[in-house]
Design a protein around this motif. Sequence first.
Motif, short mmCIF file in Angstrom:
data_model
loop_
_atom_site.label_atom_id
_atom_site.label_comp_id
_atom_site.label_asym_id
_atom_site.label_seq_id
_atom_site.Cartn_x
_atom_site.Cartn_y
_atom_site.Cartn_z
N GLY A 231 0.82 -1.21 0.00
CA GLY A 231 0.00 0.00 0.00
C GLY A 231 0.85 1.25 0.00
O GLY A 231 1.85 1.34 -0.70
N GLU A 232 0.45 2.24 0.81
CA GLU A 232 1.18 3.50 0.89
C GLU A 232 2.42 3.33 1.77
O GLU A 232 2.33 2.77 2.86
N ASN A 233 3.53 3.86 1.30
CA ASN A 233 4.77 3.74 2.07
C ASN A 233 4.85 4.78 3.19
O ASN A 233 5.45 4.54 4.22
N LYS A 234 4.22 5.92 3.01
CA LYS A 234 4.39 6.98 3.99
C LYS A 234 3.27 6.96 5.03
O LYS A 234 2.09 6.76 4.71
N ILE A 235 3.67 7.18 6.28
CA ILE A 235 2.74 7.24 7.39
C ILE A 235 2.95 8.56 8.12
O ILE A 235 3.84 9.34 7.81
N GLY A 236 2.14 8.80 9.13
CA GLY A 236 2.28 9.99 9.95
C GLY A 236 1.01 10.23 10.72
O GLY A 236 -0.09 9.94 10.25
N HIS A 237 1.14 10.79 11.92
CA HIS A 237 -0.02 10.94 12.79
C HIS A 237 -1.08 11.84 12.16
O HIS A 237 -2.25 11.51 12.15
N LEU A 238 -0.66 12.99 11.65
CA LEU A 238 -1.58 13.89 10.97
C LEU A 238 -1.19 14.08 9.51
O LEU A 238 -2.03 14.13 8.62
N LYS A 239 0.10 14.20 9.26
CA LYS A 239 0.63 14.38 7.91
C LYS A 239 1.45 13.15 7.54
O LYS A 239 2.33 12.74 8.28
N HIS A 240 1.16 12.56 6.39
CA HIS A 240 1.90 11.37 5.97
C HIS A 240 3.21 11.78 5.32
O HIS A 240 3.32 11.93 4.10
N ASP A 241 4.22 11.95 6.18
CA ASP A 241 5.51 12.46 5.70
C ASP A 241 6.69 11.57 6.08
O ASP A 241 7.84 11.91 5.80
N GLN A 242 6.43 10.42 6.70
CA GLN A 242 7.51 9.54 7.15
C GLN A 242 7.43 8.20 6.44
O GLN A 242 6.41 7.51 6.51
N TYR A 243 8.51 7.85 5.74
CA TYR A 243 8.57 6.55 5.09
C TYR A 243 8.48 5.44 6.13
O TYR A 243 9.15 5.47 7.17
N THR A 244 7.69 4.41 5.82
CA THR A 244 7.75 3.18 6.62
C THR A 244 9.11 2.52 6.41
O THR A 244 9.76 2.09 7.36
N LEU A 245 9.54 2.46 5.15
CA LEU A 245 10.87 1.99 4.79
C LEU A 245 11.41 2.91 3.71
O LEU A 245 10.73 3.17 2.71
N ILE A 246 12.63 3.40 3.89
CA ILE A 246 13.22 4.33 2.91
C ILE A 246 13.49 3.58 1.61
O ILE A 246 14.20 2.58 1.60
N PRO A 247 12.95 4.06 0.50
CA PRO A 247 13.22 3.38 -0.78
C PRO A 247 14.56 3.79 -1.37
O PRO A 247 15.15 4.80 -0.94
N GLU A 248 15.04 3.05 -2.31
CA GLU A 248 16.22 3.48 -3.06
C GLU A 248 15.88 4.81 -3.74
O GLU A 248 14.84 4.94 -4.38
N GLY A 249 16.76 5.78 -3.58
CA GLY A 249 16.52 7.12 -4.08
C GLY A 249 15.86 8.03 -3.07
O GLY A 249 15.79 9.24 -3.27
N GLY A 250 15.38 7.45 -1.96
CA GLY A 250 14.71 8.24 -0.93
C GLY A 250 15.70 8.92 0.00
O GLY A 250 16.87 8.54 0.11
N LEU A 251 15.20 9.92 0.71
CA LEU A 251 16.03 10.72 1.61
C LEU A 251 15.73 10.34 3.06
O LEU A 251 14.57 10.27 3.47
N THR A 252 16.78 10.10 3.82
CA THR A 252 16.59 9.89 5.25
C THR A 252 16.47 11.24 5.94
O THR A 252 17.03 12.23 5.49
N HIS A 253 15.72 11.25 7.05
CA HIS A 253 15.51 12.51 7.77
C HIS A 253 16.04 12.48 9.20
O HIS A 253 16.22 13.53 9.81
N TYR A 254 16.25 11.28 9.74
CA TYR A 254 16.89 11.16 11.06
C TYR A 254 17.38 9.74 11.22
O TYR A 254 17.11 8.86 10.38
#
Length: 863
Positions: A231-254
Motif C-alpha cells: 500500500g502506501e509507504n508513507k505514514i504519519g499521525h496527521l501528515k503522511h511524511d515519514q517513510y515506513t521503509l526508505i526506498p532506493e533514491g529516498g532521503l533519510t531525515h533522522y
Amino acid sequence: MSTFYLNGEEITTEEKKSLLRFLRDDLHMTAAKDGCSQGACGACTVIIDGETIKSCVPQVQDLEGKHVVTVEGLSEWEQEVYNWAYGEAGAVQCGFCIPGMVMCSKALLDKNPDPTEEEIKYALRNNYCRCTGYVKIIKAVGLAAKVFREGKIPEDSATDWKVGSRVHRVDVKEKVLGYGRYPDDFYLEDMIYGSALRSKYPRARVLSIDTSKAEELPGVVAVITAKDIPGENKIGHLKHDQYTLIPEGGLTHYLGDAIALVAAEDLKTVEKAKKLIKVEYEVLPAVHTIEEALKGDIKVFDEEEDNVQAHRHVNRGNATEAIAHSAHVISRHFETPMTEHAFLEPEAAVSFIDKDGAVFVISTDQDANATRNECNLLLGTDNVKCVNALVGGGFGGKEDMTVQHHAALITYLTGRTVKVKLTREESLLIHPKRHAFSMDFTMGCDEDGIIQGVKATVFDDTGAFASLGGPVLERACTHAAGPYAYQNFDIEGTALYTNNPPSGAFRGFGVTQTCFATETLLNHMADEVGISPWEIRYRNAIRPGGVLPNGQIVDESTGLVETLEAVKDEYDAAVKAGKPVGLGCAMKNAGVGVGIPDWGRCRLIVEEDEKLHIYSGASCIGQGLGTVLVQMVVTSTDLTREQIVYEHSNTWIAPDSGTTSGSRQTLITGEACRRACEKFMEERNKGRSMEDLIGQEFYGEYLAKTDPLGADVPNPVSHVAYGYATQVCILDPKTSKIEKIIAAHDVGKAVNPLSCEGQIEGGVVMSMGFALREHYPVDENCKPIEKYGALGLFRAHEIPEVEAIVVDKPGFDMAYGAIGIGEITSIPTAPAIVDAYRRLDGVDRYTLPIKGTPYERNWEDAK
C-alpha cells in the motif's frame, strides 16, 4: 551447565544468557519486565539470596546454587497483602514498574518489618517509576509493612464505587502480581521476531540496498524493503511524511528512519542478518538546530520551500499599544530543551493472522483506531484489527507509530505471527520527544500589577517529521497568555524541521514550555510592582464569567482562585519563616478543541455472563480510564461493581473514541459512557432483568463542540473545559534542596480523588526533572543519548514531600463535572522551582534545566 533454585524449584540449564531472558523467553515467566536491559530501570528486579538484583544483569550460568525469587514466587498471603496495600495507596498507574517495586518491598520487609519512610525510599532507589512520582508507592510499602506486622488485611477504605470515591483501581491485581500482559509478554505459537535496520546518517540519499547476504542466512524468514510494501509507504499521525521503509533514491531525515525489516526465527539471527544488509548512501549535510533551520541553507525536505513545519499567530486586542502604555514592562529570552518521555515500557507489538483472515495487531499505543487506520493504508487493505494490551506509560510518546506497522507488514507478507520490539536504545532514538523551544516574551503591567498585555515570539524544533508539531505549537501559543483576565495578547509561533529525532506530543503539549516563560515573567513583575507573586496572581486570576485572553467566557467551574486560596496559608508561612518560595499557576484545556471534531463514544453490552461490559476505543495508558468508566456506570445505573466488566480498547467492537491525549478521555468518553447508561436504564426501568437483556447493546456518544482558532465571533469557545492549578515550591535554605512542593488542582469533579492525587504527584516529579536536570542531548550526527539511566530522571530517595490538593469545583455539566487532569499537573512546576532558586541565591535563570543547584548534572559525562 548451571543449577539454581527458582521460587523453590531446582532448575538446571545449559543456557548462556541473562536471567531476565531465561525467565521470559525460556520459561515464559513475564512478571519481571524488560524496561531497558541496561541495568538501569529496575522493572526486571528479582531477589537473589535475599538481595534485590536487576535480572537483566546476572547470567544464568553464574547462578550455581543460588536461590532466585520472582513475583510468581510470592506466597498467597504475600500476594494478598501487596495487592491490597498497592491498591489502597493508589500506587498503581501504568503498572510496568510495579512487579519490580513489589520485589524491592519484599526484600526490605523480610529484613526490616517496621521501616521508616527514608528506609523505604532507600530500598526503592534503584527502581524508576515515571507515572506516580513514587509518593504512593512509598505509602504502599508502609501499609504492607503494617499488615505483615499485624497479620490482618483491613477493609478497603472505599467500596461504594460511585463518582467521587477513592476506590482501588480495576487493574491493580494484574499489575501488582505481574500477570497482566503488555505486548512483550505475549509468546504465541510459531512466533518469529522482527526488527528494522535503521539509517546510518540523519540526512542522506539511499542509493542502493543489497539484502542478498541477509536473505541467505539460515533462520531468516524475510528481508523486506520499500518495494515490498503493498500500500502506501508513507505514514504519519496527521501528515503522511515519514517513510515506513526508505526506498532506493529516498532521503533519510533522522537516524531512526527504517531502511529494511528483517524477520527471523530468533532475535540473534535477526541481528546477524541486519549486519549483512549493505546500504550505499550519499551523505548530505544535516540541520541540527533552530538557528540552522531558520537560515534555510539546507532543507530537511526536498519538496518543501523552507524548513517551516507550522506557523501560528494568535492575536486579540492590541498588545503593542497596551505594553507601550504600561507602567512596568519586562522582556526576557527563554529556552527549554528537548526531553524524553522515558515511559518504562519500550514499544512492542505482536501481530498474526486471525481466524477471520485479518491481520491482528496487539499493540501498546494511545489510539488503537489510529494504528489500525495507518496499518490499513500501509497494507492496502481494510482487514486489520487492533487491540490494546496493557500500556506501560505514554505521556504522548506513544501517539505515533513505531513498531505496530512493521509487525503488521511482516505478518501480511509472511503469514507468520511476529513480535517486533524496540530496545531501549532504539526507543530513545525513535519516538517523538518534547519540543525544544526558543522564546522571547514581553509583559506589561500597570502600577497595581494588573496585566495590560503580553507579546511573544516562539520557535520550536519539531525534528524530522510533522507528528503533532502543528497542534503542539498551537496549544503553546493559545495558552501562553496564562489563566488571567486581560485582553491584549499577541504571540507568533513557528515550528521548524531539523534532522533531530522528531518532536510531538508530551504531557503539557507545548504549554509546559510557554508557561515557564509567562509565569517567570509574572514572578519578576511581582517584585517590580512591589507585591508578592501570590498577590499578583490573585489580582489577575480569571474568575467565573470572566473573559480569557483568547476571548472565551469561562464557566462556573473555573477554579484558579480556589487553587490560589488552597496554598495561601502554607505559602505565607514558608515566606514568614524565611524560606525561599516559588510559585506558578497554569490552565490547560480538556479536549481537542479549536473547532476540531472531538467525539467520545462508548458501547455497553450485556453479555452471556449477565454482566455489563464497557467497550470504548479510548486507550488506558495508566491514567485509570477503566476505573473512571466503571465508577460512572455504577453511579449512572442500578448495577454493582461486580456486575460490570471493563474491556481493553479494540477496533472491532469498541467504538472509536479518539486518542488518549489532551486530558480528554475522562470528560469526553466519560460523558459518552454516561449517555449510554441512560439508555441502559430506560430498559432496566421497564423491569427487565440482566438475563432479559443478554445480547443488547447501548450506545452513547458526545461531541465536544468548539469554535475554530480565529473564528469570527466575539467570544469563541476554544475548549469545552479548562483545568486550573497553583503550585508552590519551598526550598530548605540549609541544603538548597527542595523541601516541599504543594500542588493544588481544580479538576471539576474528581471521579476518583485517589487517582487524581497520583496524577498530580507524578506530574510534579516529572517536571522536577524538566526544571532541574532532564535533558536529551544529541551529538553532531544528531544521535541522542542511549542510556535510560543517564536521562536524569528522579528516583525515590531524591524526591521531596509532595502535597497534592484536589479542588472539587462544581459548574461543568458534562461527565458529572469531571475535567481532565493528566497534563496540567506538569505545567506550573518548572516556574515555581525556578523562582524558588532565584529567591535563594538571586540568580535569574531563563534556560532549562537550570544550573547552580544540588541537582545539576554534567551532560558531557552523560553523553
